[in-house]
Design a protein around this motif. Structure first.
Motif, PDB file in Angstrom:
ATOM      1  N   ASN A   1       0.860  -1.294   0.074  1.00  0.00           N
ATOM      2  CA  ASN A   1       0.317   0.095   0.128  1.00  0.00           C
ATOM      3  C   ASN A   1       1.115   1.216  -0.380  1.00  0.00           C
ATOM      4  N   ILE A   2       0.988   2.167  -0.956  1.00  0.00           N
ATOM      5  CA  ILE A   2       1.693   3.376  -0.962  1.00  0.00           C
ATOM      6  C   ILE A   2       1.709   4.115   0.307  1.00  0.00           C
ATOM      7  N   ALA A   3      -0.120   4.244   0.234  1.00  0.00           N
ATOM      8  CA  ALA A   3       0.334   5.342   1.349  1.00  0.00           C
ATOM      9  C   ALA A   3       0.748   5.072   2.789  1.00  0.00           C
ATOM     10  N   ILE A   4       0.179   3.634   2.569  1.00  0.00           N
ATOM     11  CA  ILE A   4       1.156   3.260   4.409  1.00  0.00           C
ATOM     12  C   ILE A   4       3.001   3.239   4.521  1.00  0.00           C
ATOM     13  N   GLU A   5       3.601   2.831   2.830  1.00  0.00           N
ATOM     14  CA  GLU A   5       4.739   2.824   2.874  1.00  0.00           C
ATOM     15  C   GLU A   5       5.134   4.464   3.221  1.00  0.00           C
ATOM     16  N   VAL A   6       4.543   5.110   2.642  1.00  0.00           N
ATOM     17  CA  VAL A   6       5.526   6.898   3.034  1.00  0.00           C
ATOM     18  C   VAL A   6       5.284   7.094   4.290  1.00  0.00           C
ATOM     19  N   ILE A   7       4.072   6.894   4.610  1.00  0.00           N
ATOM     20  CA  ILE A   7       3.796   7.272   5.844  1.00  0.00           C
ATOM     21  C   ILE A   7       4.952   6.801   7.011  1.00  0.00           C
ATOM     22  N   TRP A   8       4.826   5.516   6.868  1.00  0.00           N
ATOM     23  CA  TRP A   8       6.234   3.887   8.120  1.00  0.00           C
ATOM     24  C   TRP A   8       7.676   4.838   7.187  1.00  0.00           C
ATOM     25  N   THR A   9       7.574   5.689   6.208  1.00  0.00           N
ATOM     26  CA  THR A   9       8.476   6.594   5.861  1.00  0.00           C
ATOM     27  C   THR A   9       9.196   7.757   5.983  1.00  0.00           C
ATOM     28  N   VAL A  10       7.965   8.302   6.055  1.00  0.00           N
ATOM     29  CA  VAL A  10       7.690   9.912   6.207  1.00  0.00           C
ATOM     30  C   VAL A  10       8.033  10.089   7.758  1.00  0.00           C
ATOM     31  N   ILE A  11       7.314   9.343   8.302  1.00  0.00           N
ATOM     32  CA  ILE A  11       7.868   9.776   9.925  1.00  0.00           C
ATOM     33  C   ILE A  11       8.037   9.805  10.672  1.00  0.00           C
ATOM     34  N   PRO A  12       9.228   8.089  11.033  1.00  0.00           N
ATOM     35  CA  PRO A  12      10.532   8.269  11.105  1.00  0.00           C
ATOM     36  C   PRO A  12      11.794   8.775  11.451  1.00  0.00           C
ATOM     37  N   ILE A  13      11.334   9.410  10.086  1.00  0.00           N
ATOM     38  CA  ILE A  13      12.820  10.634   9.376  1.00  0.00           C
ATOM     39  C   ILE A  13      12.389  11.755  10.255  1.00  0.00           C
ATOM     40  N   LEU A  14      11.170  12.428  10.465  1.00  0.00           N
ATOM     41  CA  LEU A  14      10.605  13.702  11.728  1.00  0.00           C
ATOM     42  C   LEU A  14      10.947  13.204  12.016  1.00  0.00           C
ATOM     43  N   ILE A  15      10.812  11.920  13.501  1.00  0.00           N
ATOM     44  CA  ILE A  15      10.626  11.636  14.464  1.00  0.00           C
ATOM     45  C   ILE A  15      12.666  11.662  14.963  1.00  0.00           C
ATOM     46  N   LEU A  16      13.505  11.105  13.819  1.00  0.00           N
ATOM     47  CA  LEU A  16      14.830  11.391  13.490  1.00  0.00           C
ATOM     48  C   LEU A  16      15.060  12.561  13.985  1.00  0.00           C
ATOM     49  N   ILE A  17      14.690  13.915  12.636  1.00  0.00           N
ATOM     50  CA  ILE A  17      14.760  14.915  12.349  1.00  0.00           C
ATOM     51  C   ILE A  17      15.022  15.688  14.269  1.00  0.00           C
ATOM     52  N   ILE A  18      13.375  15.302  14.732  1.00  0.00           N
ATOM     53  CA  ILE A  18      13.016  16.027  16.081  1.00  0.00           C
ATOM     54  C   ILE A  18      13.872  15.473  17.289  1.00  0.00           C
ATOM     55  N   ILE A  19      14.768  14.684  16.742  1.00  0.00           N
ATOM     56  CA  ILE A  19      15.547  14.637  17.913  1.00  0.00           C
ATOM     57  C   ILE A  19      17.105  14.378  18.078  1.00  0.00           C
ATOM     58  N   ALA A  20      16.648  15.104  16.562  1.00  0.00           N
ATOM     59  CA  ALA A  20      18.416  15.467  16.101  1.00  0.00           C
ATOM     60  C   ALA A  20      18.853  16.945  16.498  1.00  0.00           C
ATOM     61  N   VAL A  21      17.751  17.535  16.605  1.00  0.00           N
ATOM     62  CA  VAL A  21      18.131  18.907  16.126  1.00  0.00           C
ATOM     63  C   VAL A  21      18.409  19.017  18.080  1.00  0.00           C
ATOM     64  N   PRO A  22      17.493  18.989  18.861  1.00  0.00           N
ATOM     65  CA  PRO A  22      18.277  19.055  20.553  1.00  0.00           C
ATOM     66  C   PRO A  22      19.632  18.669  21.037  1.00  0.00           C
ATOM     67  N   SER A  23      19.893  17.225  20.133  1.00  0.00           N
ATOM     68  CA  SER A  23      20.917  16.463  20.407  1.00  0.00           C
ATOM     69  C   SER A  23      22.340  17.627  19.804  1.00  0.00           C
ATOM     70  N   PHE A  24      22.068  17.704  18.758  1.00  0.00           N
ATOM     71  CA  PHE A  24      23.788  17.871  17.941  1.00  0.00           C
ATOM     72  C   PHE A  24      23.489  19.764  18.255  1.00  0.00           C
ATOM     73  N   ARG A  25      22.253  20.774  19.096  1.00  0.00           N
ATOM     74  CA  ARG A  25      22.705  21.178  20.572  1.00  0.00           C
ATOM     75  C   ARG A  25      23.821  21.809  21.251  1.00  0.00           C
ATOM     76  N   ILE A  26      23.380  20.084  22.258  1.00  0.00           N
ATOM     77  CA  ILE A  26      24.100  19.828  23.076  1.00  0.00           C
ATOM     78  C   ILE A  26      25.644  18.989  23.003  1.00  0.00           C
ATOM     79  N   LEU A  27      25.421  18.599  21.510  1.00  0.00           N
ATOM     80  CA  LEU A  27      26.781  18.144  21.325  1.00  0.00           C
ATOM     81  C   LEU A  27      28.085  19.708  21.557  1.00  0.00           C
ATOM     82  N   LYS A  28      27.210  20.131  20.690  1.00  0.00           N
ATOM     83  CA  LYS A  28      27.611  22.088  19.890  1.00  0.00           C
ATOM     84  C   LYS A  28      28.621  22.398  21.734  1.00  0.00           C
ATOM     85  N   ILE A  29      27.592  22.648  22.519  1.00  0.00           N
ATOM     86  CA  ILE A  29      27.596  22.901  23.548  1.00  0.00           C
ATOM     87  C   ILE A  29      28.949  22.261  24.705  1.00  0.00           C
ATOM     88  N   ALA A  30      29.081  21.088  24.707  1.00  0.00           N
ATOM     89  CA  ALA A  30      29.730  20.452  25.248  1.00  0.00           C
ATOM     90  C   ALA A  30      31.121  20.121  24.608  1.00  0.00           C
TER      91      ALA A  30
END
Length: 258
Positions: free
Chosen positions: A83-112
């Motif tokens: 199902n194309i719709a489901i395949e797009v959803i389970w690809t896009v949502i994990p990417i968005l979650i990883l971006i949301i996690i990466a932003v504060p992670s990189f900020r803390i890394l820069k501070i450290a």
């Protein structure tokens, strides 16, 4: 730099207590005693919400699939393969979650990784099985720090964590650590300060901290460095700036007499 200074000021206003050592039956991190560790606490709690939401979603999805598509309710299986719709959803949502996690992670890394201008620089050398410290900008004060044996412990001192020579640092100052090793890989780790930096022979790593509450902060080598790995404690004592200057003068006098 501005971000780091604001973080330090905010932490000074919010900090009321600290955990300098592990406690019995402790479940969470030691209480934050530095700006970096305060940021790590916030990041950990943020990730905990995301992980909990993902686990609950997957659990509910599994329960739904178990009941909705059981043999009793669905005796004739569907024939579709994708199902194309489901395949797009389970690809896009994990990417968005990883971006949301990466932003504060990189900020803390820069501070450290980008420390403010240090007030005190301390060189740390890991050896089997003790730490050596020197203060290159305070007359090259040097000393070794070994774990106190059980027979030498005084009342109130902590077994396996107390040392014969503590690292002395001034309260409210930016401390820069230059970390290396003389033999094998060690790891300089103080949990309540958010410090965990490898000491590698032939390489100098660096980290920093700023401690606004007087007291003693304990850590240990956290790299398996052979038989006495568990007997390389770290003890950092935070004193007032006046007491630090007195300690520096006293240590210089001892060096001149040697």
């Amino acid at each position: 730099m501005t971000r780091v200074l604001l973080l330090v000021i905010g932490f000074m206003q919010a900090s009321t207590c600290y955990a300098s050592k592990p406690h019995e039956w402790q479940l969470n991190f030691q209480e934050a005693a530095s700006p970096i560790m305060a940021e790590l606490h916030s990041f950990h709690n943020f990730l905990l919400f995301i992980i909990t939401a993902i686990v609950l979603f997957v659990l509910l999805l599994l329960i739904y699939v178990i009941f909705r598509f059981s043999a009793k309710r669905n005796p004739i299986p569907a024939k579709f393969t994708h199902n194309i719709a489901i395949e797009v959803i389970w690809t896009v949502i994990p990417i968005l979650i990883l971006i949301i996690i990466a932003v504060p992670s990189f900020r803390i890394l820069k501070i450290a990784e980008h420390s403010p201008t240090p007030d005190v620089t301390i060189k740390v050398v890991g050896s089997q099985w003790y730490w050596s410290y020197s203060y290159p900008d305070h007359g090259n004060i040097e000393f070794d720090s070994n774990m106190l044996q059980d027979k030498d412990l005084k009342p109130g001192q902590i077994r396996l964590l107390e040392v014969d020579n503590r690292v002395i640092v001034p309260q409210g100052s930016v401390i820069k650590f230059l970390i290396t090793a003389s033999d094998v890989i060690h790891s300089f780790a103080i949990p309540s300060l958010g410090i965990k930096t490898d000491a590698v022979p032939g390489r100098v790593n660096q980290t920093w901290t700023k401690i606004d509450k007087k007291g003693v902060y304990y850590g240990q080598c956290s790299e398996l460095c052979r038989v006495n790995h568990g007997f390389m404690p770290i003890a950092i004592e935070v004193v007032s700036k006046e007491e630090f200057q007195q300690w520096v003068a006293k240590s210089k006098m001892k060096l001149s007499m040697q």
